[in-house]
Design a protein around this motif. Sequence first.
Motif, PDB file in Angstrom:
ATOM      1  N   THR A   1       0.844  -1.189   0.000  1.00 21.16           N
ATOM      2  CA  THR A   1       0.000   0.000   0.000  1.00 21.16           C
ATOM      3  C   THR A   1       0.884   1.245   0.000  1.00 21.16           C
ATOM      4  O   THR A   1       2.088   1.165   0.280  1.00 21.16           O
TER       5      THR A   1
ATOM      6  N   GLU B   1      -0.156   5.360  -7.171  1.00 20.84           N
ATOM      7  CA  GLU B   1      -0.172   5.954  -5.834  1.00 20.84           C
ATOM      8  C   GLU B   1       0.997   5.461  -4.980  1.00 20.84           C
ATOM      9  O   GLU B   1       1.444   6.155  -4.059  1.00 20.84           O
ATOM     10  N   ASN B   2       1.532   4.288  -5.304  1.00 14.93           N
ATOM     11  CA  ASN B   2       2.701   3.804  -4.567  1.00 14.93           C
ATOM     12  C   ASN B   2       3.949   4.577  -4.962  1.00 14.93           C
ATOM     13  O   ASN B   2       4.797   4.875  -4.111  1.00 14.93           O
TER      14      ASN B   2
ATOM     15  N   ASP C   1       3.494  -2.370 -13.650  1.00 15.06           N
ATOM     16  CA  ASP C   1       2.214  -2.633 -13.003  1.00 15.06           C
ATOM     17  C   ASP C   1       2.115  -2.023 -11.604  1.00 15.06           C
ATOM     18  O   ASP C   1       1.099  -2.191 -10.919  1.00 15.06           O
ATOM     19  N   THR C   2       3.158  -1.322 -11.180  1.00 12.85           N
ATOM     20  CA  THR C   2       3.141  -0.675  -9.867  1.00 12.85           C
ATOM     21  C   THR C   2       2.021   0.362  -9.802  1.00 12.85           C
ATOM     22  O   THR C   2       1.888   1.191 -10.712  1.00 12.85           O
ATOM     23  N   PRO C   3       1.205   0.352  -8.766  1.00 15.08           N
ATOM     24  CA  PRO C   3       0.154   1.370  -8.638  1.00 15.08           C
ATOM     25  C   PRO C   3       0.769   2.776  -8.596  1.00 15.08           C
ATOM     26  O   PRO C   3       1.726   3.014  -7.839  1.00 15.08           O
TER      27      PRO C   3
END
Length: 343
Positions: free
Chosen positions: A292, A326-327, A322-324
């Motif tokens: 998260t 927001e991360n 593919d890392t979000p």
Amino acid sequence: MESLERIRNIIAGRQVDHLPVQPMLMMFAARHCGMRYLDYVRDGRLLAEAQARVVADYGIDCLLTCSDPARELIDIAGEESIGWQESGPAIRDEMAALRDKRRLSSLRLPDPLGGGRMHDRIRAIEILRRASGAGASIVGWVEGPLALAQELRGLSNLMLDFFDDPAFVTDLLGFATEVAKEYWEAQVEAGADTIGMSDAAASMIGPDLYETFVFPAQLDVVSTIKNRRPDVIVRLHMCGRTDPLLPRMRDLPVDIFELDFPVDLSYARGVLGDARVILGNVSTVGVMLNGTPEDVYEAARQCHRISGKYHIVGTGCEVSPDTPPENLRALVSYAHDHRADDW
């Protein structure tokens, strides 16, 4: 290229008053701009545009021109030495240029300005420097001696060569060293202020082989850069767990040690000493990809706490596409929220 104009206002001449943040963004940058990665690695104009946009949109503190391991390889041995796929060039042992070791004597040093893939990176650097002005940090890149050697010979073959034909390994590493020594300077002249050197395969050998074969070659490259251009920053990137190599690695006159997440950061800081700069160590998988934003922020804090003031926030290796988003923003936020002494 609207994003190239934006970046001038974002970082050109800016005084960074927070921890620097320099994650390795390649596939992520291309996806952020809606580009195929295959196009990103083949066209320096697209690479420059994507790097400019990701820096402007996320607040990253460098423009990274690393993209794939086959620029030098293709200019030396041709496209028949690799396989192309959507994710870029694939290095395959069965296609290795030096499956026949005797071919080494016929290889010639490639011309970094000869119109090939090495030249394409230089064009990207030129575009970024024109767009960003004198104050931006632009990271050029060279394949380390062992990395290029295994790309030319094939990884499995080279690992056997260490025992079956050490003289050949020495000769091959010598050739690869000369390639790196030719390439870095052209990138600096084009506008790079930092040269990254990737030698990922080094984490697959032990300290004795590293000290005997690889360390002297790396030292030759890095010492050449620092002797000719002391102002150029050298960033060493070695994927994987390099803990056993650190006692010898620390003798390299590099400015930044980019340490992958398998490395024990407390051990690394103890070996390197308090005054060497450490970049990264946030996990690209367990934290950046699957965690998260709160996990990312805390991981960055832990790395900063262990590394101390001489620290650059980042990941030890490439951020997954593919890392979000927001991360990634959380990683940058930690850096922007803190200064070097805030640990």
